[in-house]
Design a protein around this motif. Structure first.
Motif, PDB file in Angstrom:
ATOM      1  N   ILE A   1       0.804  -1.339   0.044  1.00  0.00           N
ATOM      2  CA  ILE A   1       0.038  -0.039   0.012  1.00  0.00           C
ATOM      3  C   ILE A   1       0.813   1.328   0.059  1.00  0.00           C
ATOM      4  O   ILE A   1       1.682   1.462   0.958  1.00  0.00           O
ATOM      5  N   PHE A   2       0.579   2.238  -1.146  1.00  0.00           N
ATOM      6  CA  PHE A   2       1.549   3.413  -0.911  1.00  0.00           C
ATOM      7  C   PHE A   2       0.220   4.455  -1.043  1.00  0.00           C
ATOM      8  O   PHE A   2      -0.799   4.403  -1.210  1.00  0.00           O
ATOM      9  N   SER A   3       0.882   5.382   0.059  1.00  0.00           N
ATOM     10  CA  SER A   3      -0.097   6.576   0.229  1.00  0.00           C
ATOM     11  C   SER A   3       0.685   8.029  -0.011  1.00  0.00           C
ATOM     12  O   SER A   3       1.997   8.027   0.208  1.00  0.00           O
ATOM     13  N   ARG A   4       0.000   9.049  -0.286  1.00  0.00           N
ATOM     14  CA  ARG A   4       0.553  10.121  -0.605  1.00  0.00           C
ATOM     15  C   ARG A   4       1.119  10.704   0.790  1.00  0.00           C
ATOM     16  O   ARG A   4       0.940  11.019   1.759  1.00  0.00           O
ATOM     17  N   LEU A   5       2.702  11.355   0.368  1.00  0.00           N
ATOM     18  CA  LEU A   5       3.153  12.407   1.150  1.00  0.00           C
ATOM     19  C   LEU A   5       3.148  13.641   0.647  1.00  0.00           C
ATOM     20  O   LEU A   5       3.372  13.826  -0.624  1.00  0.00           O
ATOM     21  N   ILE A   6       2.921  14.635   1.373  1.00  0.00           N
ATOM     22  CA  ILE A   6       2.947  15.928   0.939  1.00  0.00           C
ATOM     23  C   ILE A   6       4.073  16.810   1.701  1.00  0.00           C
ATOM     24  O   ILE A   6       4.161  16.835   2.742  1.00  0.00           O
ATOM     25  N   TYR A   7       4.947  17.322   0.720  1.00  0.00           N
ATOM     26  CA  TYR A   7       5.971  18.266   1.024  1.00  0.00           C
ATOM     27  C   TYR A   7       5.751  19.647   0.772  1.00  0.00           C
ATOM     28  O   TYR A   7       5.489  19.856  -0.589  1.00  0.00           O
TER      29      TYR A   7
ATOM     30  N   ALA B   1      14.625  13.999   2.769  1.00  0.00           N
ATOM     31  CA  ALA B   1      13.359  13.934   3.017  1.00  0.00           C
ATOM     32  C   ALA B   1      13.026  13.795   4.407  1.00  0.00           C
ATOM     33  O   ALA B   1      13.176  12.822   5.017  1.00  0.00           O
ATOM     34  N   ALA B   2      12.608  14.981   4.767  1.00  0.00           N
ATOM     35  CA  ALA B   2      11.955  14.873   6.104  1.00  0.00           C
ATOM     36  C   ALA B   2      10.830  14.051   6.387  1.00  0.00           C
ATOM     37  O   ALA B   2       9.842  13.796   5.664  1.00  0.00           O
TER      38      ALA B   2
ATOM     39  N   LEU C   1      17.244  11.783  -6.948  1.00  0.00           N
ATOM     40  CA  LEU C   1      16.541  12.297  -5.931  1.00  0.00           C
ATOM     41  C   LEU C   1      17.217  13.569  -5.287  1.00  0.00           C
ATOM     42  O   LEU C   1      18.300  13.394  -4.648  1.00  0.00           O
ATOM     43  N   HIS C   2      16.541  14.628  -5.609  1.00  0.00           N
ATOM     44  CA  HIS C   2      16.951  16.125  -4.784  1.00  0.00           C
ATOM     45  C   HIS C   2      16.584  16.102  -3.745  1.00  0.00           C
ATOM     46  O   HIS C   2      15.248  15.725  -3.466  1.00  0.00           O
ATOM     47  N   ALA C   3      16.757  16.933  -2.694  1.00  0.00           N
ATOM     48  CA  ALA C   3      16.090  17.083  -1.306  1.00  0.00           C
ATOM     49  C   ALA C   3      14.677  17.552  -1.610  1.00  0.00           C
ATOM     50  O   ALA C   3      14.237  18.424  -2.314  1.00  0.00           O
TER      51      ALA C   3
ATOM     52  N   CYS D   1       6.777  17.894   5.883  1.00  0.00           N
ATOM     53  CA  CYS D   1       6.255  16.984   5.354  1.00  0.00           C
ATOM     54  C   CYS D   1       4.705  16.213   6.200  1.00  0.00           C
ATOM     55  O   CYS D   1       4.995  16.233   7.471  1.00  0.00           O
ATOM     56  N   THR D   2       3.849  15.904   5.664  1.00  0.00           N
ATOM     57  CA  THR D   2       2.669  15.494   6.218  1.00  0.00           C
ATOM     58  C   THR D   2       2.135  14.271   5.427  1.00  0.00           C
ATOM     59  O   THR D   2       2.386  13.900   4.159  1.00  0.00           O
TER      60      THR D   2
END
Length: 179
Positions: free
Chosen positions: A66-72, A138-139, A160-162, A167-168
């Motif tokens: 299961i993959f769910s969204r992270l928002i930066y 990636a916080a 992958l750049h910072a 992050c939520t």
């Protein structure tokens, strides 16, 4: 083995897979925690913020991811976290998890997801391209109890750049007991 991203009508089977697998490997408390997490993810996460992948053999679900969204907050890239993942206990070591993850990462890439992150065993997930992350790259949305398990990969042509900003995560993952 057949891969699927359909959950309608098999939600309870998916929840049972995760609960049973984590009970067998980590004990009843962890099995209950992860079973509840999966139930909450399936029932409360908006469709656009979740991908559910399963592997089937002879009509039976034998693995799930299961993959769910992270928002930066200050970053436009699409980021998803794999949490949780399970393969039925008697099928470990047969390449099922790796096959499912390769399929899932290809689908995510094809759907414009830029970055995949997970919080797990670097030795296992490293086999499908995940590399160690630090908080500067990636916080995490909550404090990590096992920082060595914070790993990710770019799904685009770019390295992958910072990731920028706070992050939520989706509501179901927003529980310190999981982290």
């Amino acid at each position: 083995m057949v891969f699927s991203d359909k959950t309608e009508g098999v939600e309870e089977q998916i929840i049972d897979l995760f609960a049973a697998t984590f009970t067998a490997s980590e004990g009843a408390d962890e099995g209950a925690l992860i079973g509840n997490l999966v139930s909450n993810l399936l029932s409360s996460t908006p469709h656009e913020d979740i991908y559910v992948f399963t592997a089937h053999d002879r009509g039976e679900i034998i693995a799930g991811a299961i993959f769910s969204r992270l928002i930066y907050k200050d970053d436009p890239r699409s980021v998803f976290i794999l949490s949780p993942m399970a393969v039925v206990t008697d099928r470990h070591g047969q390449g099922i998890g790796q096959g499912l993850l390769k399929h899932a990462l290809a689908v995510l890439r094809d759907n414009g997801v830029s970055v995949a992150i997970t919080y797990g065993d670097p030795a296992f997930y490293g086999k499908v391209g995940f590399l160690p992350l630090d908080e500067g790259t990636a916080a995490a949305p909550l404090p990590l109890s096992f920082p060595m398990g914070w790993i990710g990969q770019s799904l685009s042509e770019e390295p992958l750049h910072a990731l920028k900003g706070k992050c939520t995560c989706v509501a179901a993952l927003n529980d310190p007991a999981i982290w």
